[in-house]
Design a protein around this motif. Structure first.
Motif, PDB file in Angstrom:
ATOM      1  N   PRO A   1       0.829  -1.211   0.000  1.00 22.20           N
ATOM      2  CA  PRO A   1       0.000   0.000   0.000  1.00 22.20           C
ATOM      3  C   PRO A   1       0.860   1.256   0.000  1.00 22.20           C
ATOM      4  O   PRO A   1       1.979   1.254   0.524  1.00 22.20           O
ATOM      5  CB  PRO A   1      -0.791  -0.115   1.324  1.00 22.20           C
ATOM      6  CG  PRO A   1      -0.671  -1.539   1.737  1.00 22.20           C
ATOM      7  CD  PRO A   1       0.638  -2.028   1.207  1.00 22.20           C
ATOM      8  N   THR A   2       0.333   2.312  -0.573  1.00 26.77           N
ATOM      9  CA  THR A   2       1.070   3.582  -0.612  1.00 26.77           C
ATOM     10  C   THR A   2       0.802   4.429   0.620  1.00 26.77           C
ATOM     11  O   THR A   2       1.467   5.449   0.827  1.00 26.77           O
ATOM     12  CB  THR A   2       0.674   4.384  -1.861  1.00 26.77           C
ATOM     13  OG1 THR A   2      -0.749   4.613  -1.851  1.00 26.77           O
ATOM     14  CG2 THR A   2       1.058   3.627  -3.130  1.00 26.77           C
ATOM     15  N   ASP A   3      -0.174   4.024   1.429  1.00 23.24           N
ATOM     16  CA  ASP A   3      -0.556   4.840   2.588  1.00 23.24           C
ATOM     17  C   ASP A   3      -0.260   4.140   3.912  1.00 23.24           C
ATOM     18  O   ASP A   3      -0.881   4.431   4.932  1.00 23.24           O
ATOM     19  CB  ASP A   3      -2.040   5.189   2.522  1.00 23.24           C
ATOM     20  CG  ASP A   3      -2.935   3.945   2.564  1.00 23.24           C
ATOM     21  OD1 ASP A   3      -2.414   2.830   2.334  1.00 23.24           O
ATOM     22  OD2 ASP A   3      -4.141   4.097   2.837  1.00 23.24           O
ATOM     23  N   SER A   4       0.698   3.214   3.917  1.00 25.96           N
ATOM     24  CA  SER A   4       1.005   2.480   5.139  1.00 25.96           C
ATOM     25  C   SER A   4       1.503   3.422   6.234  1.00 25.96           C
ATOM     26  O   SER A   4       2.262   4.354   5.968  1.00 25.96           O
ATOM     27  CB  SER A   4       2.074   1.416   4.869  1.00 25.96           C
ATOM     28  OG  SER A   4       1.620   0.488   3.915  1.00 25.96           O
ATOM     29  N   ALA A   5       1.090   3.140   7.459  1.00 24.71           N
ATOM     30  CA  ALA A   5       1.512   3.953   8.599  1.00 24.71           C
ATOM     31  C   ALA A   5       2.932   3.574   9.010  1.00 24.71           C
ATOM     32  O   ALA A   5       3.235   2.395   9.178  1.00 24.71           O
ATOM     33  CB  ALA A   5       0.564   3.751   9.774  1.00 24.71           C
ATOM     34  N   PRO A   6       3.830   4.548   9.172  1.00 23.55           N
ATOM     35  CA  PRO A   6       5.210   4.235   9.589  1.00 23.55           C
ATOM     36  C   PRO A   6       5.238   3.613  10.987  1.00 23.55           C
ATOM     37  O   PRO A   6       4.719   4.182  11.940  1.00 23.55           O
ATOM     38  CB  PRO A   6       5.893   5.609   9.594  1.00 23.55           C
ATOM     39  CG  PRO A   6       5.030   6.488   8.750  1.00 23.55           C
ATOM     40  CD  PRO A   6       3.634   5.982   8.929  1.00 23.55           C
ATOM     41  N   ARG A   7       5.809   2.440  11.076  1.00 27.03           N
ATOM     42  CA  ARG A   7       6.013   1.776  12.363  1.00 27.03           C
ATOM     43  C   ARG A   7       7.242   0.877  12.231  1.00 27.03           C
ATOM     44  O   ARG A   7       7.413   0.200  11.222  1.00 27.03           O
ATOM     45  CB  ARG A   7       4.808   0.920  12.771  1.00 27.03           C
ATOM     46  CG  ARG A   7       3.572   1.698  13.199  1.00 27.03           C
ATOM     47  CD  ARG A   7       3.813   2.476  14.491  1.00 27.03           C
ATOM     48  NE  ARG A   7       2.583   3.075  14.987  1.00 27.03           N
ATOM     49  CZ  ARG A   7       2.063   4.219  14.560  1.00 27.03           C
ATOM     50  NH1 ARG A   7       2.663   4.894  13.599  1.00 27.03           N
ATOM     51  NH2 ARG A   7       0.941   4.695  15.089  1.00 27.03           N
ATOM     52  N   LYS A   8       8.062   0.857  13.241  1.00 27.11           N
ATOM     53  CA  LYS A   8       9.295   0.077  13.209  1.00 27.11           C
ATOM     54  C   LYS A   8       9.081  -1.262  13.901  1.00 27.11           C
ATOM     55  O   LYS A   8       8.715  -1.312  15.071  1.00 27.11           O
ATOM     56  CB  LYS A   8      10.407   0.842  13.921  1.00 27.11           C
ATOM     57  CG  LYS A   8      11.798   0.262  13.699  1.00 27.11           C
ATOM     58  CD  LYS A   8      12.343   0.666  12.363  1.00 27.11           C
ATOM     59  CE  LYS A   8      13.814   0.306  12.232  1.00 27.11           C
ATOM     60  NZ  LYS A   8      14.360   0.698  10.930  1.00 27.11           N
ATOM     61  N   SER A   9       9.271  -2.347  13.161  1.00 29.64           N
ATOM     62  CA  SER A   9       9.189  -3.679  13.752  1.00 29.64           C
ATOM     63  C   SER A   9      10.579  -4.097  14.206  1.00 29.64           C
ATOM     64  O   SER A   9      11.568  -3.870  13.525  1.00 29.64           O
ATOM     65  CB  SER A   9       8.662  -4.691  12.732  1.00 29.64           C
ATOM     66  OG  SER A   9       7.318  -4.423  12.400  1.00 29.64           O
ATOM     67  N   ASN A  10      10.637  -4.711  15.358  1.00 32.08           N
ATOM     68  CA  ASN A  10      11.907  -5.127  15.925  1.00 32.08           C
ATOM     69  C   ASN A  10      11.749  -6.374  16.770  1.00 32.08           C
ATOM     70  O   ASN A  10      10.652  -6.732  17.186  1.00 32.08           O
ATOM     71  CB  ASN A  10      12.493  -4.017  16.804  1.00 32.08           C
ATOM     72  CG  ASN A  10      13.515  -3.172  16.070  1.00 32.08           C
ATOM     73  OD1 ASN A  10      14.310  -3.695  15.310  1.00 32.08           O
ATOM     74  ND2 ASN A  10      13.478  -1.870  16.288  1.00 32.08           N
ATOM     75  N   GLY A  11      12.858  -6.984  17.051  1.00 33.24           N
ATOM     76  CA  GLY A  11      12.905  -8.058  18.027  1.00 33.24           C
ATOM     77  C   GLY A  11      14.004  -7.710  19.001  1.00 33.24           C
ATOM     78  O   GLY A  11      14.872  -6.894  18.710  1.00 33.24           O
ATOM     79  N   SER A  12      13.998  -8.307  20.189  1.00 33.90           N
ATOM     80  CA  SER A  12      15.052  -8.037  21.155  1.00 33.90           C
ATOM     81  C   SER A  12      15.994  -9.217  21.216  1.00 33.90           C
ATOM     82  O   SER A  12      15.592 -10.353  20.999  1.00 33.90           O
ATOM     83  CB  SER A  12      14.459  -7.779  22.543  1.00 33.90           C
ATOM     84  OG  SER A  12      13.894  -8.961  23.057  1.00 33.90           O
ATOM     85  N   GLY A  13      17.245  -8.958  21.507  1.00 31.58           N
ATOM     86  CA  GLY A  13      18.224 -10.021  21.592  1.00 31.58           C
ATOM     87  C   GLY A  13      17.919 -10.972  22.732  1.00 31.58           C
ATOM     88  O   GLY A  13      17.340 -10.586  23.742  1.00 31.58           O
ATOM     89  N   SER A  14      18.295 -12.240  22.552  1.00 31.52           N
ATOM     90  CA  SER A  14      18.100 -13.220  23.613  1.00 31.52           C
ATOM     91  C   SER A  14      18.976 -12.862  24.803  1.00 31.52           C
ATOM     92  O   SER A  14      20.158 -12.588  24.660  1.00 31.52           O
ATOM     93  CB  SER A  14      18.475 -14.623  23.113  1.00 31.52           C
ATOM     94  OG  SER A  14      17.588 -15.029  22.110  1.00 31.52           O
TER      95      SER A  14
END
Length: 288
Positions: free
Chosen positions: A77-90
């Motif tokens: 989509p061209t209108d996606s909301a900016p959000r940062k996906s992440n994981g945390s280290g073990s």
């Protein structure tokens, strides 16, 4: 910091079962950097790799992949909301787990993936069986509350699916043209619960989802497909997946293919399109 304080106050009145939600919401409210719009995410045991900038292994495999042969095309989509996906280290009790264990099936690490469903399905890939509980959590970041949580005590290798139950609150759909800051964006995460007494020692894999109102042309295409009474269940789902992918409805396309495979596991074309969808967003390593 005011928003963080409000979240602390609101969550402080919840039960211990929401501890994980508190930690993750606070972490992302305070530490999430401003994202850009590059595509592709692979969350591997708490480490995030941009799949579009991966080694030549991914690129070479794509050259001979089923993505080229597939008629399914995912158009972001061209209108996606900016959000940062992440994981945390073990850390802590999770240090004994493999380094490449969990991969969230999402199309981007920079924006919230979209759905038109009020009760979507979430999928991730587990590379090895684990003997620690896996907890799925869906959080409403506007109301600051956990919508749904599910614990999986013993998980096997492969795709793991969690569908938001019909009796749980449905996601609120954002109308077209709404400013990103005014949208309802939900956070979901998969937790490897290695240390129940000290949740900060657990391993988290986190992403975002946004429900959008379906445009009229999407509804028309879906209605036309549904009108064909000669199609089997798997054929109908397969055709719906192609339509969803073209519309940028990631969760719906993935769900339709997942159900189509379950309805007809011997249909190679469904399997090929499922692999193609994952390869197109840099998830080819789990597609095979």
């Amino acid at each position: 910091m005011k928003n963080t304080a409000n979240i602390i106050n609101l969550f402080g009145r919840t039960t211990w079962a929401c501890t994980t939600s508190i930690l993750i919401v606070l972490l992302f409210c305070t530490l999430t950097p401003k994202p850009s719009y590059s595509q592709g995410l692979q969350s591997v045991n708490g480490q995030v790799a941009d799949s579009n900038h991966n080694s030549s292994e991914t690129q070479n495999s794509s050259q001979n992949s089923s993505a080229k042969r597939s008629r399914l095309r995912f158009i972001p989509p061209t209108d996606s909301a900016p959000r940062k996906s992440n994981g945390s280290g073990s850390r802590g009790g999770c240090e004994q787990l493999p380094s490449e264990l969990v991969t969230l099936l999402i199309p981007s690490k920079e924006v919230a993936a979209q759905t038109i469903s009020g009760h979507p399905r979430f999928l991730w890939y587990l590379s090895e069986p684990v003997d620690v509980p896996i907890v799925f959590t869906l959080v409403d970041t506007v109301e600051h509350q956990t919508i749904f949580e599910k614990k999986i005590d013993s998980a096997e290798v492969g795709m793991i699916s969690v569908e938001l139950p019909e009796n749980s609150p449905q996601l609120i759909a954002n109308p077209p043209g709404l400013e990103a800051k005014d949208r309802n964006i939900y956070m979901w995460f998969v937790t490897l619960e290695c240390d129940r007494e000290n949740p900060s020692n657990n391993s988290y894999h986190t992403s975002w989802i946004e429900r959008v109102s379906p445009p009229p042309e999407l509804e028309q295409k879906l209605a036309a497909v549904a009108a064909n009474t000669n199609s089997s269940t798997s054929e109908l789902l397969h055709q719906q997946a192609i339509i969803y992918a073209e519309a940028g409805a990631w969760f719906d396309a993935l769900d339709a293919l997942y159900q189509a495979q379950a309805a007809n596991p011997n249909d190679s074309s469904i399997r090929a399109d499922f692999i193609a969808l994952l390869e197109q967003v840099g998830l080819g390593s789990v597609a095979q």
